[in-house]
Motif scaffolding. Structure first.
Motif, PDB file in Angstrom:
ATOM      1  N   ARG A  67       9.244   7.102  -5.900  1.00  0.00           N
ATOM      2  CA  ARG A  67      10.425   6.256  -5.754  1.00  0.00           C
ATOM      3  C   ARG A  67      10.675   5.363  -6.959  1.00  0.00           C
ATOM      4  NH1 ARG A  67       7.739   4.121  -0.487  1.00  0.00           N
ATOM      5  NH2 ARG A  67       6.044   5.088  -1.661  1.00  0.00           N
TER       6      ARG A  67
ATOM      7  N   ARG B  65       0.813  -1.216   0.000  1.00  0.00           N
ATOM      8  CA  ARG B  65       0.000   0.000   0.000  1.00  0.00           C
ATOM      9  C   ARG B  65       0.848   1.269   0.000  1.00  0.00           C
ATOM     10  NH1 ARG B  65      -2.054   4.071  -0.209  1.00  0.00           N
ATOM     11  NH2 ARG B  65      -4.052   4.833   0.589  1.00  0.00           N
ATOM     12  N   ASP B  66       1.982   1.257   0.698  1.00  0.00           N
ATOM     13  CA  ASP B  66       2.749   2.506   0.787  1.00  0.00           C
ATOM     14  C   ASP B  66       3.538   2.812  -0.490  1.00  0.00           C
ATOM     15  OD1 ASP B  66       4.956   0.880   0.893  1.00  0.00           O
ATOM     16  OD2 ASP B  66       5.687   1.602   2.817  1.00  0.00           O
TER      17      ASP B  66
ATOM     18  N   LEU C  67      -3.419   0.708 -17.976  1.00  0.00           N
ATOM     19  CA  LEU C  67      -4.140   0.139 -16.829  1.00  0.00           C
ATOM     20  C   LEU C  67      -5.428  -0.556 -17.254  1.00  0.00           C
ATOM     21  CD1 LEU C  67      -3.779   2.931 -14.146  1.00  0.00           C
ATOM     22  CD2 LEU C  67      -3.172   0.519 -13.829  1.00  0.00           C
TER      23      LEU C  67
ATOM     24  N   VAL D 211      -7.254  -2.053 -11.091  1.00  0.00           N
ATOM     25  CA  VAL D 211      -6.454  -1.922  -9.876  1.00  0.00           C
ATOM     26  C   VAL D 211      -7.285  -2.496  -8.736  1.00  0.00           C
ATOM     27  CG1 VAL D 211      -5.239  -0.339  -8.329  1.00  0.00           C
ATOM     28  CG2 VAL D 211      -5.401   0.187 -10.787  1.00  0.00           C
TER      29      VAL D 211
ATOM     30  N   VAL E   2       0.055   5.863 -14.791  1.00  0.00           N
ATOM     31  CA  VAL E   2      -0.653   6.976 -15.431  1.00  0.00           C
ATOM     32  C   VAL E   2       0.303   7.799 -16.289  1.00  0.00           C
ATOM     33  CG1 VAL E   2      -1.772   9.191 -14.917  1.00  0.00           C
ATOM     34  CG2 VAL E   2      -2.520   7.097 -13.746  1.00  0.00           C
ATOM     35  N   ARG E   3       1.548   7.955 -15.815  1.00  0.00           N
ATOM     36  CA  ARG E   3       2.518   8.756 -16.566  1.00  0.00           C
ATOM     37  C   ARG E   3       3.173   7.990 -17.711  1.00  0.00           C
ATOM     38  NH1 ARG E   3       5.626  12.065 -11.660  1.00  0.00           N
ATOM     39  NH2 ARG E   3       3.958  13.575 -11.337  1.00  0.00           N
TER      40      ARG E   3
ATOM     41  N   LEU F  17       0.834   3.537  -9.129  1.00  0.00           N
ATOM     42  CA  LEU F  17      -0.300   3.954  -9.956  1.00  0.00           C
ATOM     43  C   LEU F  17       0.053   5.210 -10.756  1.00  0.00           C
ATOM     44  CD1 LEU F  17      -3.196   3.378 -10.765  1.00  0.00           C
ATOM     45  CD2 LEU F  17      -3.966   4.598  -8.715  1.00  0.00           C
ATOM     46  N   LEU F  18       0.767   6.127 -10.117  1.00  0.00           N
ATOM     47  CA  LEU F  18       1.187   7.339 -10.824  1.00  0.00           C
ATOM     48  C   LEU F  18       2.161   6.998 -11.950  1.00  0.00           C
ATOM     49  CD1 LEU F  18       1.071  10.413 -11.051  1.00  0.00           C
ATOM     50  CD2 LEU F  18       2.869  10.549  -9.315  1.00  0.00           C
TER      51      LEU F  18
ATOM     52  N   ALA G 180       1.832   2.138  -3.411  1.00  0.00           N
ATOM     53  CA  ALA G 180       0.764   2.040  -4.414  1.00  0.00           C
ATOM     54  C   ALA G 180       0.552   3.353  -5.162  1.00  0.00           C
ATOM     55  CB  ALA G 180      -0.534   1.590  -3.752  1.00  0.00           C
ATOM     56  N   PHE G 181       0.666   4.490  -4.467  1.00  0.00           N
ATOM     57  CA  PHE G 181       0.486   5.756  -5.185  1.00  0.00           C
ATOM     58  C   PHE G 181       1.577   5.926  -6.229  1.00  0.00           C
ATOM     59  CE2 PHE G 181       1.529  10.343  -5.596  1.00  0.00           C
ATOM     60  CZ  PHE G 181       0.395  10.711  -6.302  1.00  0.00           C
ATOM     61  N   ASP G 182       2.816   5.669  -5.849  1.00  0.00           N
ATOM     62  CA  ASP G 182       3.909   5.786  -6.818  1.00  0.00           C
ATOM     63  C   ASP G 182       3.683   4.852  -8.007  1.00  0.00           C
ATOM     64  OD1 ASP G 182       5.019   7.576  -5.073  1.00  0.00           O
ATOM     65  OD2 ASP G 182       6.709   6.325  -4.479  1.00  0.00           O
TER      66      ASP G 182
ATOM     67  N   VAL H 166      -1.564  -4.154  -3.245  1.00  0.00           N
ATOM     68  CA  VAL H 166      -2.455  -3.624  -4.275  1.00  0.00           C
ATOM     69  C   VAL H 166      -2.001  -4.214  -5.607  1.00  0.00           C
ATOM     70  CG1 VAL H 166      -3.199  -1.529  -5.486  1.00  0.00           C
ATOM     71  CG2 VAL H 166      -2.810  -1.476  -3.002  1.00  0.00           C
TER      72      VAL H 166
ATOM     73  N   ARG I 221       9.017   8.016 -17.590  1.00  0.00           N
ATOM     74  CA  ARG I 221       8.790   9.175 -16.729  1.00  0.00           C
ATOM     75  C   ARG I 221       8.732   8.679 -15.289  1.00  0.00           C
ATOM     76  NH1 ARG I 221       3.809  12.649 -18.298  1.00  0.00           N
ATOM     77  NH2 ARG I 221       4.790  13.982 -16.736  1.00  0.00           N
TER      78      ARG I 221
END
Lengths: 264, 264
Positions: free
Chosen positions: A158, A45-46, A64, A67, A56-57, A52-53, A48-50, A114, A154
């Protein structure tokens, strides 16, 4: 079990059942023709934002499809499947190092994972075949060759690293056709990123792929390169996050979605 | 300053300069025709995965244009702009409640904020006008009317809530044209989600929009509804996260991207 066994007669759920029992084909390329196959990246989870981003980039290598919710090992949308068991094989990475390649990750699964599922170029191979473009790796019963390139993705938080491409040798008079056919599949990496000299992508030798198998080109064939869903694995190796699970290259999740549902 | 002042002669960077000085138009609809406008949702880092996943799962109301790095108030890709100052006006929400509507959020900005920018239906208004579809709200110098519907979005983590739609009255013989034109703009919400009886979306009265202004329909006009980038604001109100900044409805970030760059 070879690459081309069973593809015409198994449904996606039957194929997943085969993989759940521990059978590991060389590749799922050619399996369940007409159904979307998916790359897996499962991250805590920690991260997951990186992750997913990053997707997207970098939509060309990471289109995708779905998720999952943190901790839920089940896929609900593109298939009814268990991410821990229903792929033929997995890779487990710790701090960027491959620590296990196994047919089942139940013992590795964590409550905070995730799952990110990305489209796969196997989706457009049926369309290529239908357009008369030969698939050398399928003809030769091999996994598609994949190469780490010198092109950076891109970055996102991290996560940073190079683009990975899959390569298919294409007769010169069919390169344009191959580009046009695959451009119609943006959720499966879309049009080629390059055709011709591998050195322009920083690939020293087509005979030594970083993932998958080398294929034998016919005389005159042009190497054509597509963004590849193994890119996250190269990024994981470069970025060294503490823990990640991926599919084993070439051994995908076979979904219940027909290829047509991903064509805009 | 009214809605229709200056649209033809200002470049996007000039328009952002106007907004940076504190000028607040009723709406940016009609400004800088031909350039993409964007909805803003800025969330703390610990809500960023949920927000990004919400966007990925709800691409019709939330077509992603760009996501900024945590703490970086600058937009680098779709424009060279400062998210704290370059929109005409902002809304600040705490625990789902609107606590401020201001022309500048410099004093509210936090070092952990992530900015998500979504496409806006203003992008396709030029295409609608070019196809002969009248834009009643522009003719009347008003903000487009927006309504909270009874349709739930797909939830993501702590974020759940209803779809918000914008509405444009369209002469009946042009409804199909309006649908076809906007379908070509998936990054600006795409085709309508509904045309006709507002009750089917749970909208009690077109005269009382939840955001923006009511518009006067001409006799025979059919109300046509598109997914709207204000959806995240309704979701914030329903989900009550501790802190969020959004654009003020109808007052968008004007980007440097031409509309054509978002057409597939």
């Amino acid at each position: 079990m070879t690459a081309l066994e069973q593809p015409a007669i198994l449904t996606p759920s039957q194929a997943r059942e085969v993989f759940r029992t521990g059978e590991v084909p060389e590749t799922t390329s050619g399996w369940c023709r007409g159904y979307v196959q998916a790359n897996l990246l499962a991250v805590p989870r920690d991260l997951a934002f990186d992750a997913l981003l990053f997707a997207v980039r970098n939509p060309r290598p990471c289109p995708l499809l779905e998720v999952t919710d943190p901790g839920d090992p089940l896929v609900h949308d593109v298939a009814t499947a268990d991410l821990r068991t229903d792929l033929p094989a997995y890779r487990v990475y710790e701090h960027g190092r491959l620590v296990a390649e196994v047919p089942d990750v139940t013992e590795y699964w964590r409550d905070d994972l995730v799952g990110l599922l990305f489209g796969c170029s196997f989706t457009f191979e049926a369309a290529l075949a239908a357009a008369g473009v030969p698939l050398r790796h399928v003809e030769q019963g091999r996994n598609v060759p994949m190469y780490v390139t010198s092109r950076p993705c891109r970055p996102a938080g991290r996560l940073a690293g190079p683009l990975v491409v899959s390569m298919r040798p294409v007769p010169p008079d069919l390169v344009r056709t191959a580009a046009e056919v695959t451009a119609r599949h943006p959720a499966a990496h879309g049009a080629p990123v390059h055709a011709g000299d591998p050195a322009e992508l920083g690939i020293a030798s087509l005979d030594r792929p970083d993932f998958g198998d080398a294929v034998t080109a016919e005389p005159g064939d042009v190497p054509v390169f597509w963004a590849c869903g193994v890119t996250p694995q190269a990024v994981v190796m470069a970025s060294e996050p503490p823990f990640v699970i991926t599919h084993s290259p070439g051994r995908m999740l076979i979904t219940d979605r027909s290829d047509e549902t991903l064509t805009p």
